[in-house]
Design an enzyme around this catalytic site. Sequence first.
Site, PDB file in Angstrom:
ATOM      1  N   GLU A 119     -25.962  -8.005  -7.761  1.00 59.17           N
ATOM      2  CA  GLU A 119     -26.380  -6.572  -7.033  1.00 59.17           C
ATOM      3  C   GLU A 119     -26.135  -6.480  -5.702  1.00 59.17           C
ATOM      4  O   GLU A 119     -26.895  -5.642  -4.888  1.00 59.17           O
ATOM      5  CB  GLU A 119     -27.919  -6.239  -7.462  1.00 59.17           C
ATOM      6  CG  GLU A 119     -28.287  -6.590  -8.754  1.00 59.17           C
ATOM      7  CD  GLU A 119     -28.095  -5.190  -9.619  1.00 59.17           C
ATOM      8  OE1 GLU A 119     -27.311  -4.390  -9.181  1.00 59.17           O
ATOM      9  OE2 GLU A 119     -28.546  -5.240 -10.868  1.00 59.17           O
ATOM     10  N   HIS A 142     -35.247  -5.933  -5.441  1.00 59.61           N
ATOM     11  CA  HIS A 142     -35.252  -5.595  -6.667  1.00 59.61           C
ATOM     12  C   HIS A 142     -35.898  -6.586  -7.810  1.00 59.61           C
ATOM     13  O   HIS A 142     -35.759  -7.740  -7.844  1.00 59.61           O
ATOM     14  CB  HIS A 142     -33.794  -5.559  -7.121  1.00 59.61           C
ATOM     15  CG  HIS A 142     -33.589  -5.554  -8.622  1.00 59.61           C
ATOM     16  ND1 HIS A 142     -34.067  -4.582  -9.346  1.00 59.61           N
ATOM     17  CD2 HIS A 142     -32.943  -6.358  -9.573  1.00 59.61           C
ATOM     18  CE1 HIS A 142     -33.717  -4.632 -10.921  1.00 59.61           C
ATOM     19  NE2 HIS A 142     -33.058  -5.698 -10.778  1.00 59.61           N
ATOM     20  N   HIS A 144     -38.666  -6.705 -11.836  1.00 59.15           N
ATOM     21  CA  HIS A 144     -38.535  -6.134 -13.168  1.00 59.15           C
ATOM     22  C   HIS A 144     -40.209  -5.910 -13.467  1.00 59.15           C
ATOM     23  O   HIS A 144     -40.808  -6.392 -14.148  1.00 59.15           O
ATOM     24  CB  HIS A 144     -37.958  -7.001 -14.198  1.00 59.15           C
ATOM     25  CG  HIS A 144     -36.482  -7.194 -13.777  1.00 59.15           C
ATOM     26  ND1 HIS A 144     -35.945  -8.227 -14.624  1.00 59.15           N
ATOM     27  CD2 HIS A 144     -35.618  -6.389 -13.168  1.00 59.15           C
ATOM     28  CE1 HIS A 144     -34.452  -8.260 -14.394  1.00 59.15           C
ATOM     29  NE2 HIS A 144     -34.379  -7.301 -13.423  1.00 59.15           N
ATOM     30  N   HIS A 214     -34.723  -0.886 -16.671  1.00 60.64           N
ATOM     31  CA  HIS A 214     -34.473  -2.150 -15.934  1.00 60.64           C
ATOM     32  C   HIS A 214     -35.431  -2.613 -14.936  1.00 60.64           C
ATOM     33  O   HIS A 214     -36.004  -3.613 -15.170  1.00 60.64           O
ATOM     34  CB  HIS A 214     -33.105  -1.673 -15.174  1.00 60.64           C
ATOM     35  CG  HIS A 214     -32.345  -3.069 -14.414  1.00 60.64           C
ATOM     36  ND1 HIS A 214     -31.210  -3.023 -14.254  1.00 60.64           N
ATOM     37  CD2 HIS A 214     -32.966  -4.124 -14.132  1.00 60.64           C
ATOM     38  CE1 HIS A 214     -30.845  -4.145 -13.663  1.00 60.64           C
ATOM     39  NE2 HIS A 214     -32.092  -4.739 -13.849  1.00 60.64           N
TER      40      HIS A 214
HETATM   41  P1  13P Z   1     -28.756 -11.902 -10.310  1.00 57.55           P
HETATM   42  O1  13P Z   1     -29.154 -13.019 -10.994  1.00 57.55           O
HETATM   43  O2  13P Z   1     -27.233 -11.775 -10.177  1.00 57.55           O
HETATM   44  O3  13P Z   1     -29.434 -11.644  -8.940  1.00 57.55           O
HETATM   45  O4  13P Z   1     -29.241 -10.787 -11.252  1.00 57.55           O
HETATM   46  C1  13P Z   1     -30.367 -10.541 -11.751  1.00 57.55           C
HETATM   47  C2  13P Z   1     -30.952  -9.086 -12.159  1.00 57.55           C
HETATM   48  O5  13P Z   1     -32.074  -8.509 -12.103  1.00 57.55           O
HETATM   49  C3  13P Z   1     -29.767  -8.178 -12.229  1.00 57.55           C
HETATM   50  O6  13P Z   1     -30.129  -6.712 -12.215  1.00 57.55           O
HETATM   51 ZN    ZN Z   2     -32.610  -6.689 -12.486  1.00 56.69          ZN
END
Ligand code: 13P
Ligand code: ZN
Length: 271
Positions: A119, A142, A144, A214
């Site tokens: 990302e 970022h 989850h 996501h």
């Molecule tokens: P990466 O391992 O490439 O950082 O990806 C994790 C992720 O959450 C993608 O949205």
């Molecule tokens: Zn992600």
Amino acid sequence: MKSILTDRPALKQALDTVAEVAGYLWQKGWAERNGGNLTLNITEYADEQMRAMPAISKPLPIGVTLPHLKGCYFYCKGTGKRMRDLARDPMCAGSIVRILDDCATYEIIADEPIVPTSEISSHLSLQNYMIECGSGYKATLHTHPIELVAMSHSQEWLDSEHLTQTLWSMIPETLAFAPLGIGVVPYALPSSVELADPTLQLIKKHDVVLWEKHGTVAVGPDMMEAFDQTDVLNKAATIFMTAKNFGFTAEGMTPEAVQTIRTVFNLPNER
Ligand code: 13P
Ligand code: ZN
């Protein structure tokens, strides 16, 4: 092994905070496997010696041209790397990159040639904007978060205004600490331009951006603040969900009560 952090206590301290946050992400169940990613602008720690360090990778494309990042340095989580490993040692799960003069490519300088997160174009676009507007913000995150992602599976909660008003009404602190609310980006492929572009537009007006089905993106002066923004909004989602589990829909504070908090605490409407 000698690390770029050796003899750079200020940089080590900044990355210690990143590691602390990575630990929280894992503990909260927001960072399964390699889930989530982050970047920290560390240009302020780039001494002469660091600027002279040779590249340990070939130039890699960012995917976009970002004029405000020329000569900047970033710590980036590595793609496929785990937050729980980053919590123990940031340099085992990420690397430090230098943005090249074309503002469209970067090279890795330390400690190992760990390729940054998939990302990266989204994160660096946000970093570019944060410099451009003089925010002084250094961190992008970022992750989850379970309850917010769950809500994004219903059409009802894909309306940013409706979702924000509902979350604000769960507990007074939500509005106090996330006065710009949450913006929702419709589902798009992870790491795609279709995800990165609207994220940049929405973060200009919101504290946190929610990627449908996501995760979230937040920014802050440091990683702890970016984490707090996400945590505050996800806490409101958790209260909403807990009421549902009790068998009722949370009443929510009245719109008048919410407005009073905004007035009394003189909360901003924009960044
Ligand atoms: P990466 O391992 O490439 O950082 O990806 C994790 C992720 O959450 C993608 O949205
Ligand atoms: Zn992600």
